[in-house]
Design a protein around this motif. Structure first.
Motif, PDB file in Angstrom:
ATOM      1  N   LEU A 113      -3.253   6.840  -8.979  1.00 28.57           N
ATOM      2  CA  LEU A 113      -4.461   5.449  -8.211  1.00 28.57           C
ATOM      3  C   LEU A 113      -4.871   4.987  -9.253  1.00 28.57           C
ATOM      4  O   LEU A 113      -5.284   3.570  -8.442  1.00 28.57           O
ATOM      5  CB  LEU A 113      -5.859   7.043  -8.086  1.00 28.57           C
ATOM      6  CG  LEU A 113      -5.588   7.509  -6.676  1.00 28.57           C
ATOM      7  CD1 LEU A 113      -7.391   8.206  -7.119  1.00 28.57           C
ATOM      8  CD2 LEU A 113      -5.093   6.748  -5.634  1.00 28.57           C
ATOM      9  N   GLU A 114      -4.586   5.379 -10.278  1.00 28.07           N
ATOM     10  CA  GLU A 114      -4.894   4.799 -11.193  1.00 28.07           C
ATOM     11  C   GLU A 114      -3.952   3.310 -11.668  1.00 28.07           C
ATOM     12  O   GLU A 114      -4.637   1.865 -12.647  1.00 28.07           O
ATOM     13  CB  GLU A 114      -5.864   4.786 -12.592  1.00 28.07           C
ATOM     14  CG  GLU A 114      -3.766   5.578 -13.308  1.00 28.07           C
ATOM     15  CD  GLU A 114      -4.612   7.319 -12.855  1.00 28.07           C
ATOM     16  OE1 GLU A 114      -5.376   7.427 -11.522  1.00 28.07           O
ATOM     17  OE2 GLU A 114      -4.281   7.529 -13.560  1.00 28.07           O
TER      18      GLU A 114
ATOM     19  N   LEU B 126       1.013  -1.363   0.342  1.00 26.27           N
ATOM     20  CA  LEU B 126      -0.251   0.020  -0.236  1.00 26.27           C
ATOM     21  C   LEU B 126       0.570   1.220   0.153  1.00 26.27           C
ATOM     22  O   LEU B 126       2.055   1.001   0.763  1.00 26.27           O
ATOM     23  CB  LEU B 126      -0.461  -0.243   1.068  1.00 26.27           C
ATOM     24  CG  LEU B 126      -2.010   1.289   1.334  1.00 26.27           C
ATOM     25  CD1 LEU B 126      -2.726   1.291  -0.149  1.00 26.27           C
ATOM     26  CD2 LEU B 126      -2.662   1.181   3.135  1.00 26.27           C
TER      27      LEU B 126
ATOM     28  N   GLN C 197       1.104   5.579  -0.731  1.00 25.64           N
ATOM     29  CA  GLN C 197      -0.029   6.730  -1.664  1.00 25.64           C
ATOM     30  C   GLN C 197       0.567   7.252  -2.378  1.00 25.64           C
ATOM     31  O   GLN C 197       1.743   7.224  -3.675  1.00 25.64           O
ATOM     32  CB  GLN C 197       0.597   8.292   0.106  1.00 25.64           C
ATOM     33  CG  GLN C 197       0.325   7.728   1.018  1.00 25.64           C
ATOM     34  CD  GLN C 197       0.183   9.058   2.320  1.00 25.64           C
ATOM     35  OE1 GLN C 197       1.287   9.654   1.703  1.00 25.64           O
ATOM     36  NE2 GLN C 197      -0.289   9.096   3.204  1.00 25.64           N
ATOM     37  N   PRO C 198      -0.869   8.562  -3.191  1.00 26.85           N
ATOM     38  CA  PRO C 198      -0.792   8.819  -4.341  1.00 26.85           C
ATOM     39  C   PRO C 198       1.278   9.425  -4.607  1.00 26.85           C
ATOM     40  O   PRO C 198       1.423  10.220  -3.553  1.00 26.85           O
ATOM     41  CB  PRO C 198      -1.376   9.447  -5.226  1.00 26.85           C
ATOM     42  CG  PRO C 198      -2.203   9.273  -4.234  1.00 26.85           C
ATOM     43  CD  PRO C 198      -2.242   8.381  -2.282  1.00 26.85           C
TER      44      PRO C 198
ATOM     45  N   THR D 296      -1.388  -1.629  -4.230  1.00 30.56           N
ATOM     46  CA  THR D 296      -2.596  -0.564  -3.958  1.00 30.56           C
ATOM     47  C   THR D 296      -1.844   0.908  -3.752  1.00 30.56           C
ATOM     48  O   THR D 296      -1.063   0.694  -2.395  1.00 30.56           O
ATOM     49  CB  THR D 296      -3.588  -0.758  -3.020  1.00 30.56           C
ATOM     50  OG1 THR D 296      -4.105  -2.335  -2.401  1.00 30.56           O
ATOM     51  CG2 THR D 296      -5.293   0.016  -2.438  1.00 30.56           C
TER      52      THR D 296
ATOM     53  N   SER E 229      -3.412   4.419  -2.754  1.00 30.95           N
ATOM     54  CA  SER E 229      -4.921   4.918  -2.066  1.00 30.95           C
ATOM     55  C   SER E 229      -3.742   6.394  -1.236  1.00 30.95           C
ATOM     56  O   SER E 229      -2.889   6.148  -0.031  1.00 30.95           O
ATOM     57  CB  SER E 229      -5.487   3.745  -0.968  1.00 30.95           C
ATOM     58  OG  SER E 229      -6.733   4.730  -0.249  1.00 30.95           O
ATOM     59  N   SER E 230      -5.060   7.589  -0.719  1.00 28.13           N
ATOM     60  CA  SER E 230      -4.524   8.041   0.331  1.00 28.13           C
ATOM     61  C   SER E 230      -5.347   8.671   1.661  1.00 28.13           C
ATOM     62  O   SER E 230      -5.536   8.367   2.315  1.00 28.13           O
ATOM     63  CB  SER E 230      -4.955   9.742  -0.243  1.00 28.13           C
ATOM     64  OG  SER E 230      -6.659   9.372  -0.436  1.00 28.13           O
TER      65      SER E 230
ATOM     66  N   THR F  35      -3.638   0.680  -9.217  1.00 29.04           N
ATOM     67  CA  THR F  35      -3.473   0.238  -8.273  1.00 29.04           C
ATOM     68  C   THR F  35      -4.168  -1.408  -9.455  1.00 29.04           C
ATOM     69  O   THR F  35      -5.099  -0.843 -10.318  1.00 29.04           O
ATOM     70  CB  THR F  35      -4.803   0.368  -7.682  1.00 29.04           C
ATOM     71  OG1 THR F  35      -4.917   1.445  -6.615  1.00 29.04           O
ATOM     72  CG2 THR F  35      -5.391  -0.922  -6.391  1.00 29.04           C
TER      73      THR F  35
END
Length: 120
Positions: free
Chosen positions: A86-87, A9, A11-12, A117, A119-120, A89
């Protein structure tokens, strides 16, 4: 025979490095590719590198952000992913094939996939 790892995981804007280690046979004479598959979507090409490592090709969506490399002495291929979006992911798969192809059906061997993944 191909084991992908390094997902997680993030972050952007962050970075991850995926690894794909080969075992049981050598893939030094194979082109190595990375593909990804998001939920509900088809598996799509990300990047491929020649057996010698001197030729690499990228999908337009990742060019300039991702870098594929390989270490034949370690029988390992890498995918450095920067400026993640995000895309991006998806489950990322490594693969081995005879040629520098962008079509999944042209590859002979596949790893099990690693989840990325963003995600923020």
């Amino acid at each position: 025979q191909l084991q992908a790892s390094g997902g997680g995981l993030v972050q952007p804007g962050g970075s991850l490095r995926l690894s794909c280690a080969a075992s049981g046979r050598t893939f030094t004479r194979y082109a190595m590719g990375w593909f990804r598959q998001a939920p509900g979507k088809e598996r799509e090409f990300v990047a491929v590198i020649s057996w010698s490592g001197d030729i690499a090709s990228y999908a337009a969506s990742v060019k300039g952000r991702f870098a594929i490399s390989r270490d034949n002495a370690r029988n390992t291929v890498y995918l450095q992913m920067n400026s993640l979006k995000l895309e991006d992911t998806a489950v990322y798969y490594c693969s081995a094939g005879r040629f520098l192809e962008r079509i999944p059906s042209q590859y002979d061997y596949w790893g099990q996939g690693t989840q990325v993944t963003v995600s923020s």
